[in-house]
Design a protein around this motif. Structure first.
Motif, PDB file in Angstrom:
ATOM      1  N   HIS A  34       0.825  -1.216   0.000  1.00 40.72           N
ATOM      2  CA  HIS A  34       0.000   0.000   0.000  1.00 40.72           C
ATOM      3  C   HIS A  34       0.859   1.265   0.000  1.00 40.72           C
ATOM      4  CE1 HIS A  34      -3.491  -2.535   0.707  1.00 40.72           C
ATOM      5  NE2 HIS A  34      -2.793  -3.144   1.650  1.00 40.72           N
ATOM      6  N   LYS A  35       2.044   1.172  -0.591  1.00 37.57           N
ATOM      7  CA  LYS A  35       2.973   2.311  -0.568  1.00 37.57           C
ATOM      8  C   LYS A  35       2.383   3.569  -1.200  1.00 37.57           C
ATOM      9  CE  LYS A  35       5.309   0.633  -4.650  1.00 37.57           C
ATOM     10  NZ  LYS A  35       6.075  -0.548  -4.888  1.00 37.57           N
ATOM     11  N   ASP A  36       1.448   3.403  -2.139  1.00 38.53           N
ATOM     12  CA  ASP A  36       0.826   4.567  -2.769  1.00 38.53           C
ATOM     13  C   ASP A  36      -0.127   5.293  -1.823  1.00 38.53           C
ATOM     14  OD1 ASP A  36       2.206   3.967  -5.086  1.00 38.53           O
ATOM     15  OD2 ASP A  36       0.553   2.792  -5.920  1.00 38.53           O
ATOM     16  N   GLU A  37      -0.424   4.684  -0.703  1.00 39.53           N
ATOM     17  CA  GLU A  37      -1.316   5.273   0.291  1.00 39.53           C
ATOM     18  C   GLU A  37      -0.544   5.906   1.445  1.00 39.53           C
ATOM     19  OE1 GLU A  37      -4.216   2.291   1.418  1.00 39.53           O
ATOM     20  OE2 GLU A  37      -4.237   1.529  -0.629  1.00 39.53           O
ATOM     21  N   VAL A  38       0.765   6.050   1.274  1.00 44.73           N
ATOM     22  CA  VAL A  38       1.626   6.608   2.320  1.00 44.73           C
ATOM     23  C   VAL A  38       2.233   7.911   1.820  1.00 44.73           C
ATOM     24  CG1 VAL A  38       3.684   6.238   3.743  1.00 44.73           C
ATOM     25  CG2 VAL A  38       2.178   4.308   3.204  1.00 44.73           C
ATOM     26  N   GLN A  39       2.109   8.945   2.628  1.00 46.27           N
ATOM     27  CA  GLN A  39       2.736  10.237   2.329  1.00 46.27           C
ATOM     28  C   GLN A  39       3.904  10.408   3.302  1.00 46.27           C
ATOM     29  OE1 GLN A  39       0.288  13.621   3.226  1.00 46.27           O
ATOM     30  NE2 GLN A  39       1.749  15.073   2.404  1.00 46.27           N
ATOM     31  N   VAL A  40       5.111  10.468   2.771  1.00 50.77           N
ATOM     32  CA  VAL A  40       6.302  10.616   3.612  1.00 50.77           C
ATOM     33  C   VAL A  40       6.721  12.079   3.599  1.00 50.77           C
ATOM     34  CG1 VAL A  40       8.681   9.897   4.003  1.00 50.77           C
ATOM     35  CG2 VAL A  40       7.035   8.268   3.058  1.00 50.77           C
ATOM     36  N   ILE A  41       6.900  12.631   4.791  1.00 51.38           N
ATOM     37  CA  ILE A  41       7.339  14.013   4.938  1.00 51.38           C
ATOM     38  C   ILE A  41       8.664  13.991   5.697  1.00 51.38           C
ATOM     39  CG2 ILE A  41       6.801  16.272   5.903  1.00 51.38           C
ATOM     40  CD1 ILE A  41       3.813  15.379   5.739  1.00 51.38           C
ATOM     41  N   TRP A  42       9.716  14.450   5.018  1.00 53.31           N
ATOM     42  CA  TRP A  42      11.039  14.469   5.633  1.00 53.31           C
ATOM     43  C   TRP A  42      11.248  15.811   6.321  1.00 53.31           C
ATOM     44  CZ3 TRP A  42      13.913  10.241   6.156  1.00 53.31           C
ATOM     45  CH2 TRP A  42      13.616   9.161   5.335  1.00 53.31           C
ATOM     46  N   LYS A  43      11.697  15.769   7.563  1.00 46.90           N
ATOM     47  CA  LYS A  43      12.015  16.965   8.343  1.00 46.90           C
ATOM     48  C   LYS A  43      13.497  16.896   8.690  1.00 46.90           C
ATOM     49  CE  LYS A  43       7.601  18.162   9.075  1.00 46.90           C
ATOM     50  NZ  LYS A  43       6.979  19.439   9.183  1.00 46.90           N
ATOM     51  N   SER A  44      14.100  18.052   8.777  1.00 44.19           N
ATOM     52  CA  SER A  44      15.533  18.105   9.030  1.00 44.19           C
ATOM     53  C   SER A  44      15.832  18.772  10.375  1.00 44.19           C
ATOM     54  CB  SER A  44      16.211  18.893   7.913  1.00 44.19           C
ATOM     55  OG  SER A  44      17.583  19.012   8.160  1.00 44.19           O
ATOM     56  N   PHE A  45      16.839  18.266  11.051  1.00 42.61           N
ATOM     57  CA  PHE A  45      17.350  18.906  12.255  1.00 42.61           C
ATOM     58  C   PHE A  45      18.813  18.518  12.424  1.00 42.61           C
ATOM     59  CE2 PHE A  45      16.509  14.736  13.868  1.00 42.61           C
ATOM     60  CZ  PHE A  45      17.340  14.553  14.940  1.00 42.61           C
ATOM     61  N   GLN A  46      19.504  19.212  13.304  1.00 42.84           N
ATOM     62  CA  GLN A  46      20.911  18.907  13.567  1.00 42.84           C
ATOM     63  C   GLN A  46      21.033  18.262  14.941  1.00 42.84           C
ATOM     64  OE1 GLN A  46      22.394  22.988  12.798  1.00 42.84           O
ATOM     65  NE2 GLN A  46      23.892  21.944  11.514  1.00 42.84           N
ATOM     66  N   LEU A  47      21.628  17.075  14.964  1.00 41.50           N
ATOM     67  CA  LEU A  47      21.838  16.393  16.239  1.00 41.50           C
ATOM     68  C   LEU A  47      22.786  17.181  17.140  1.00 41.50           C
ATOM     69  CD1 LEU A  47      22.233  12.729  14.994  1.00 41.50           C
ATOM     70  CD2 LEU A  47      20.399  13.620  16.426  1.00 41.50           C
ATOM     71  N   ALA A  48      23.799  17.764  16.545  1.00 42.42           N
ATOM     72  CA  ALA A  48      24.799  18.512  17.311  1.00 42.42           C
ATOM     73  C   ALA A  48      25.185  19.766  16.520  1.00 42.42           C
ATOM     74  CB  ALA A  48      26.009  17.640  17.587  1.00 42.42           C
ATOM     75  N   PRO A  49      24.367  20.827  16.581  1.00 45.54           N
ATOM     76  CA  PRO A  49      24.625  22.014  15.771  1.00 45.54           C
ATOM     77  C   PRO A  49      25.920  22.744  16.124  1.00 45.54           C
ATOM     78  CG  PRO A  49      22.801  22.397  17.276  1.00 45.54           C
ATOM     79  CD  PRO A  49      23.169  20.954  17.386  1.00 45.54           C
ATOM     80  N   GLU A  50      26.462  22.484  17.294  1.00 45.55           N
ATOM     81  CA  GLU A  50      27.694  23.170  17.709  1.00 45.55           C
ATOM     82  C   GLU A  50      28.949  22.584  17.070  1.00 45.55           C
ATOM     83  OE1 GLU A  50      27.319  19.654  20.341  1.00 45.55           O
ATOM     84  OE2 GLU A  50      25.906  21.127  19.601  1.00 45.55           O
ATOM     85  N   ILE A  51      28.820  21.428  16.445  1.00 47.70           N
ATOM     86  CA  ILE A  51      29.978  20.753  15.870  1.00 47.70           C
ATOM     87  C   ILE A  51      30.394  21.421  14.565  1.00 47.70           C
ATOM     88  CG2 ILE A  51      30.805  18.589  14.868  1.00 47.70           C
ATOM     89  CD1 ILE A  51      29.082  17.148  16.880  1.00 47.70           C
ATOM     90  N   LYS A  52      31.667  21.662  14.448  1.00 48.46           N
ATOM     91  CA  LYS A  52      32.238  22.261  13.237  1.00 48.46           C
ATOM     92  C   LYS A  52      32.727  21.154  12.301  1.00 48.46           C
ATOM     93  CE  LYS A  52      31.950  26.419  14.944  1.00 48.46           C
ATOM     94  NZ  LYS A  52      30.600  26.670  15.265  1.00 48.46           N
ATOM     95  N   THR A  53      32.726  21.431  11.029  1.00 52.13           N
ATOM     96  CA  THR A  53      33.229  20.484  10.043  1.00 52.13           C
ATOM     97  C   THR A  53      34.733  20.322  10.235  1.00 52.13           C
ATOM     98  OG1 THR A  53      31.548  21.156   8.486  1.00 52.13           O
ATOM     99  CG2 THR A  53      33.442  20.022   7.584  1.00 52.13           C
ATOM    100  N   ARG A  54      35.183  19.069  10.275  1.00 52.13           N
ATOM    101  CA  ARG A  54      36.609  18.778  10.439  1.00 52.13           C
ATOM    102  C   ARG A  54      37.023  17.821   9.344  1.00 52.13           C
ATOM    103  NH1 ARG A  54      38.947  19.164  15.627  1.00 52.13           N
ATOM    104  NH2 ARG A  54      40.813  18.699  14.424  1.00 52.13           N
ATOM    105  N   ILE A  55      37.715  18.320   8.339  1.00 54.43           N
ATOM    106  CA  ILE A  55      38.142  17.447   7.248  1.00 54.43           C
ATOM    107  C   ILE A  55      39.324  16.561   7.632  1.00 54.43           C
ATOM    108  CG2 ILE A  55      37.252  18.955   5.451  1.00 54.43           C
ATOM    109  CD1 ILE A  55      40.151  19.886   4.998  1.00 54.43           C
ATOM    110  N   ASP A  56      39.963  16.861   8.775  1.00 52.15           N
ATOM    111  CA  ASP A  56      41.108  16.068   9.201  1.00 52.15           C
ATOM    112  C   ASP A  56      40.706  14.857  10.049  1.00 52.15           C
ATOM    113  OD1 ASP A  56      40.265  17.841  11.232  1.00 52.15           O
ATOM    114  OD2 ASP A  56      42.194  17.679  12.245  1.00 52.15           O
ATOM    115  N   LYS A  57      39.390  14.624  10.241  1.00 54.13           N
ATOM    116  CA  LYS A  57      38.932  13.503  11.061  1.00 54.13           C
ATOM    117  C   LYS A  57      37.957  12.653  10.267  1.00 54.13           C
ATOM    118  CE  LYS A  57      39.675  15.682  15.369  1.00 54.13           C
ATOM    119  NZ  LYS A  57      39.340  15.770  16.733  1.00 54.13           N
ATOM    120  N   ASN A  58      38.058  11.336  10.463  1.00 55.89           N
ATOM    121  CA  ASN A  58      37.095  10.444   9.828  1.00 55.89           C
ATOM    122  C   ASN A  58      35.958  10.154  10.803  1.00 55.89           C
ATOM    123  OD1 ASN A  58      37.769   8.244  11.537  1.00 55.89           O
ATOM    124  ND2 ASN A  58      39.419   7.637  10.163  1.00 55.89           N
ATOM    125  N   ILE A  59      34.980   9.388  10.345  1.00 54.66           N
ATOM    126  CA  ILE A  59      33.790   9.115  11.157  1.00 54.66           C
ATOM    127  C   ILE A  59      34.131   8.391  12.452  1.00 54.66           C
ATOM    128  CG2 ILE A  59      33.231   6.953   9.948  1.00 54.66           C
ATOM    129  CD1 ILE A  59      30.655   9.477  11.238  1.00 54.66           C
TER     130      ILE A  59
END
Length: 84
Positions: A34-59
């Motif tokens: 019944h996938k045609d009967e489902v409306q998906v609404i994606w919402k966005s938020f930041q888990l940790a907005p204080e974190i800065k991008t660090r290209i020198d670190k991996n996950i």
């Protein structure tokens, strides 16, 4: 007016676990009769907005600094890359 089940999903676009959940949800929904009967609404938020991008670190470095233990199957997934 068409009645659809509304599913709101809140997700951080930078979170690897949110991405995995998104892919699993999309896969499950694609198989739902019944996938045609489902409306998906994606919402966005930041888990940790204080974190800065660090290209020198991996996950792994980032998560270990934040005291997050990665289960072994996910470690393999991160090392190989998510392909589906």
């Amino acid at each position: 007016m068409e009645n659809k089940m509304k599913v709101e999903i809140w997700s951080d676009v930078m979170c690897p676990f949110c991405y995995i959940g998104k892919r699993k949800f999309e896969s499950a929904l694609s198989q739902f009769p019944h996938k045609d009967e489902v409306q998906v609404i994606w919402k966005s938020f930041q888990l940790a907005p204080e974190i800065k991008t660090r290209i020198d670190k991996n996950i792994h470095q980032f998560l270990s600094e934040h005291k997050v233990e990665i289960p072994t199957p996910l470690t393999t997934l991160f090392q190989e890359g998510v392909t589906s």
